[in-house]
Design an enzyme around this catalytic site. Structure first.
Site, mmCIF file in Angstrom:
data_model
loop_
_atom_site.group_PDB
_atom_site.id
_atom_site.type_symbol
_atom_site.label_atom_id
_atom_site.label_comp_id
_atom_site.label_asym_id
_atom_site.label_seq_id
_atom_site.Cartn_x
_atom_site.Cartn_y
_atom_site.Cartn_z
ATOM 1 C CD GLN A 79 65.293 97.375 55.949
ATOM 2 O OE1 GLN A 79 64.830 98.281 56.637
ATOM 3 N NE2 GLN A 79 66.589 97.286 55.646
ATOM 4 C CD GLU A 92 47.168 65.068 70.832
ATOM 5 O OE1 GLU A 92 48.149 64.610 71.444
ATOM 6 O OE2 GLU A 92 46.812 64.671 69.724
#
Length: 381
Positions: free
Chosen positions: A281, A365
């Protein structure tokens, strides 16, 4: 991937073409490009022949004249298999050409755009300096008027494509006392006297495209090399970077998608304690978290591209897309490597290369912190 309301059949056609090219031409060479730090120019030519390098360049100048969403589709798909290939794609459709498309003269467009679309010309974008990265307005490169020409002096750093570029778009202060309102954009021939490149930068990732400084020492350029209006270059740079930020965000999606796919495949096939890893899980929930953040990022990127295509204000949306997608991709790749265990640390596995390739996404950027400044600034003005 399910259909998006932001895209139509034409966009999905571009996506399918890009995905096919990535699987067929890029996947087999990606590891070798990383190892040798060299990208085959014949593959660049193939990209040009398919129209990738001219996606956003107007048809009048040899491009396809397509929209931002077409660009996003291509960037996302190519990034899955070779981030280096997206540097050629983004340069041609963003930093190398957007300043000229936005503000250039007809003569400049005719002179430079067709060669880029054809893969025959590389143009570098030079804004960053040693002491002017995030604070781009503090650049110190000067352009002094001297009769009918300008003399340029200064140094740009971390300039992608600089050593192989025939021209560079450079930003310099023409009115230093005006700060950001005194910056002008120039297109400069890299073969001019006084232009030189610094040492080759050995990068952590995104290898295969050269990066170096550009040094300017009394470089004389004509007034016809000015892009747009004198002292209006900073606005030109910021508009260009908004396009570039959505491109980096799309690239981040592609890297993150590949990392998710690799994690799903590995955890389904890796058996520990008598069962596949994905049956635990904790592992399954990690996968769920990765998939959720990837799709949340995808929604922001697609929305920003849609805004641009519909002529709506998109600067804040572009910054949100770049900020969230880059940070999500860095985290998703990190989790994917964790799920690969010791194999993820081996250079024989693709995830190791993705881990190095993705790290710059939240830096160049406009770093994530700069995007936060842009977003909060738009909220508080």
């Amino acid at each position: 991937m399910s259909a998006s309301p932001f895209f139509n059949e034409d966009h999905e056609g571009i996506r399918e073409m890009a995905r096919d090219f990535a699987d067929r031409a890029l996947s087999p060479i990606a590891a070798e490009v990383d190892r040798t730090d060299a990208f085959p120019l014949d593959v660049v030519k193939q990209m040009a022949e398919l129209g990738f390098l001219g996606l956003k360049i107007p048809e009048a100048y040899g491009g396809l004249g397509l929209d931002m969403r077409s660009y996003v589709c291509a960037m996302e798909e190519l990034a899955r298999k070779s981030v280096t290939a997206t540097l050629f794609l983004s340069s041609a459709n963003s930093l190398a050409t957007a300043p000229i498309v936005l503000s250039g003269t007809e003569a400049q467009k005719q002179a430079y755009l067709p060669g880029v679309a054809a893969g025959e010309r590389f143009i570098a974008f030079g804004l960053t300096e040693p002491n002017a990265g995030s604070d781009a307005a503090s650049l110190t490169t000067r352009a002094e008027r001297d009769g009918d020409s300008y003399l340029l002096n200064g140094r740009k750093c971390f300039i992608t494509f600089a050593p192989m570029a025939s021209q560079a778009i450079l930003y310099a202060k023409t009115s230093p006392d005006k700060g950001a309102k005194g910056i002008t954009a120039f297109v400069v021939d890299m073969s001019l006297p006084g232009v030189s490149c610094g040492k080759h930068e050995e990068k952590m990732g995104q290898r295969g495209v050269p990066v170096s400084d550009i040094v300017l020492e009394d470089v004389r350029v004509g007034a016809d090399c000015v892009i747009g209006e004198v002292d209006m270059g900073f606005l030109n740079a910021m508009k260009t970077l908004s396009v570039g930020r959505v491109g980096v965000a799309a690239m981040s999606l592609g890297i993150a998608q590949e990392a998710v796919d690799l994690a799903v495949s590995h955890t389904k096939n890796r058996v520990q304690f008598g069962r596949p890893l994905c049956k635990n899980q904790a592992v399954a929930f990690m996968l769920a978290d990765m998939e959720t953040r990837l799709n949340a990022a995808r929604g922001l990127v697609y929305h920003a591209a849609w805004l641009m295509d519909n002529g709506q204000p998109a600067d804040k949306a572009a910054s949100m897309a770049k900020y969230f997608a880059a940070e999500a991709a860095v985290s998703i790749v990190n989790q994917s490597l964790q799920l690969h265990g010791g194999y993820g640390y081996s250079r024989e596995y693709e995830i190791e290369r993705l881990y190095r390739d993705v790290r710059i996404a939240s830096i160049y950027e406009g770093s994530s912190q700069v995007q936060q400044m842009v977003i909060s600034g738009a909220m508080l003005k």
